[in-house]
Design a protein around this motif. Structure first.
Motif, mmCIF file in Angstrom:
data_model
loop_
_atom_site.group_PDB
_atom_site.id
_atom_site.type_symbol
_atom_site.label_atom_id
_atom_site.label_comp_id
_atom_site.label_asym_id
_atom_site.label_seq_id
_atom_site.Cartn_x
_atom_site.Cartn_y
_atom_site.Cartn_z
ATOM 1 N N ASP A 103 1.002 -7.310 3.563
ATOM 2 C CA ASP A 103 1.635 -6.009 3.316
ATOM 3 C C ASP A 103 2.781 -6.088 2.321
ATOM 4 O O ASP A 103 3.411 -5.083 2.025
ATOM 5 C CB ASP A 103 2.146 -5.421 4.636
ATOM 6 C CG ASP A 103 3.337 -6.196 5.198
ATOM 7 O OD1 ASP A 103 3.431 -7.422 4.938
ATOM 8 O OD2 ASP A 103 4.179 -5.582 5.880
ATOM 9 N N ASP A 154 0.825 -1.220 0.000
ATOM 10 C CA ASP A 154 0.000 0.000 0.000
ATOM 11 C C ASP A 154 0.854 1.263 0.000
ATOM 12 O O ASP A 154 0.361 2.344 0.326
ATOM 13 C CB ASP A 154 -0.934 0.005 1.212
ATOM 14 C CG ASP A 154 -1.903 -1.167 1.203
ATOM 15 O OD1 ASP A 154 -2.468 -1.456 0.134
ATOM 16 O OD2 ASP A 154 -2.083 -1.802 2.261
ATOM 17 N N ALA A 155 2.109 1.140 -0.345
ATOM 18 C CA ALA A 155 3.013 2.293 -0.313
ATOM 19 C C ALA A 155 2.616 3.321 -1.374
ATOM 20 O O ALA A 155 2.166 2.964 -2.464
ATOM 21 C CB ALA A 155 4.448 1.847 -0.528
ATOM 22 N N THR A 156 2.772 4.571 -1.050
ATOM 23 C CA THR A 156 2.472 5.659 -1.989
ATOM 24 C C THR A 156 3.740 6.375 -2.449
ATOM 25 O O THR A 156 3.685 7.168 -3.382
ATOM 26 C CB THR A 156 1.532 6.687 -1.348
ATOM 27 O OG1 THR A 156 2.116 7.183 -0.146
ATOM 28 C CG2 THR A 156 0.171 6.050 -1.023
ATOM 29 N N SER A 157 4.867 6.100 -1.791
ATOM 30 C CA SER A 157 6.115 6.760 -2.180
ATOM 31 C C SER A 157 6.634 6.182 -3.483
ATOM 32 O O SER A 157 6.750 4.964 -3.622
ATOM 33 C CB SER A 157 7.176 6.586 -1.092
ATOM 34 O OG SER A 157 8.441 7.042 -1.567
ATOM 35 N N PRO A 158 6.992 7.026 -4.453
ATOM 36 C CA PRO A 158 7.559 6.509 -5.708
ATOM 37 C C PRO A 158 8.963 5.954 -5.508
ATOM 38 O O PRO A 158 9.513 5.331 -6.425
ATOM 39 C CB PRO A 158 7.581 7.750 -6.617
ATOM 40 C CG PRO A 158 7.687 8.895 -5.670
ATOM 41 C CD PRO A 158 6.889 8.503 -4.457
#
Length: 227
Positions: free
Chosen positions: A185, A135-139
């Motif tokens: 995760d 679910d990471a949003t960091s590119p």
């Protein structure tokens, strides 16, 4: 990595590689034989991979080694579908040299096409898996594992084993998570098929001249490389 003996076992090549020699001669190898990779060599390669960089030394990674043919066959079907969708319709254009510049060369296309149709024959697959990435949003989330993936490829090179880094299995994350039993995760960040090369050679990958892509202090500030 001055000698492969330091990692355990004997290198496949008689000549030991320096670090720079390996860095300059580790292209993607897509024509792979089905010859088994000895367990001690595989362990040595993986042990070298985990010495790669990890932010804060958190090591939120896992390495899923796949030799189960049923698993490989299932994922290979997804891989071929994605290959056909991304490149299949452009085959004639790429092979005739009329495709836009900057994409696959005809030779590169044929190698990638071969891998798409034969990836399940590679004796070992390694999925590089990162915890907390689902679910990471960091590119920049991949920065926590891709350095270690490159170390895996370089270590394999020391043993004469070919690799390539691919994500063309994408779009099946939930199915892959169930198939590999990954934590909720976790995300498979790359697939690295491994095998002794069936054709081709160890050669320096073709790249644009370093002078074209290096900028000094700010973008587009160039310097000439010393002779």
């Amino acid at each position: 990595m001055g000698t492969a003996e330091a990692a355990g076992g004997d290198p496949a090549d008689e000549k030991s590689l320096t670090v720079l020699e390996a860095l300059h001669s580790t292209p993607a190898r897509r024509y792979l034989s089905a010859e088994p990779i000895p367990d001690d060599v595989l362990w040595a390669i993986l042990d070298a991979a985990i010495r790669g960089p990890s932010g804060g030394n958190a090591q939120h990674w896992g390495w899923v080694v796949v030799t189960d043919q049923q698993v490989k066959d299932r994922v290979a079907a997804w891989y071929r579908d994605n290959w056909d969708a991304a490149y299949g319709s452009r085959r004639e254009q790429i092979l005739s040299g009329t495709a836009p510049q900057g994409g696959l060369t005809p030779r590169g296309f044929l190698g990638a096409e071969h891998l798409a149709h034969h990836i399940q024959e590679a004796p070992v697959w390694i999925f590089a898996v990162l915890r907390g990435a689902a679910d990471a949003t960091s590119p920049r989330v991949g920065s926590s594992i891709y350095g270690a993936v490159q170390q895996l490829c370089l270590a394999a090179r020391a043993y004469g084993i070919g690799t390539s880094l691919t994500t063309l299995y994408g779009g099946h994350e939930e199915e892959l998570r169930e198939l590999l039993g990954l934590p909720a995760d976790a995300l498979a960040m790359a697939l690295i098929p491994m095998g002794y090369p069936a054709q081709g050679r160890w050669a320096q990958p073709r790249r644009r001249p370093v002078e074209e892509v290096v900028h000094w202090d700010r973008w587009d500030a160039k310097r000439s490389r010393p002779e």
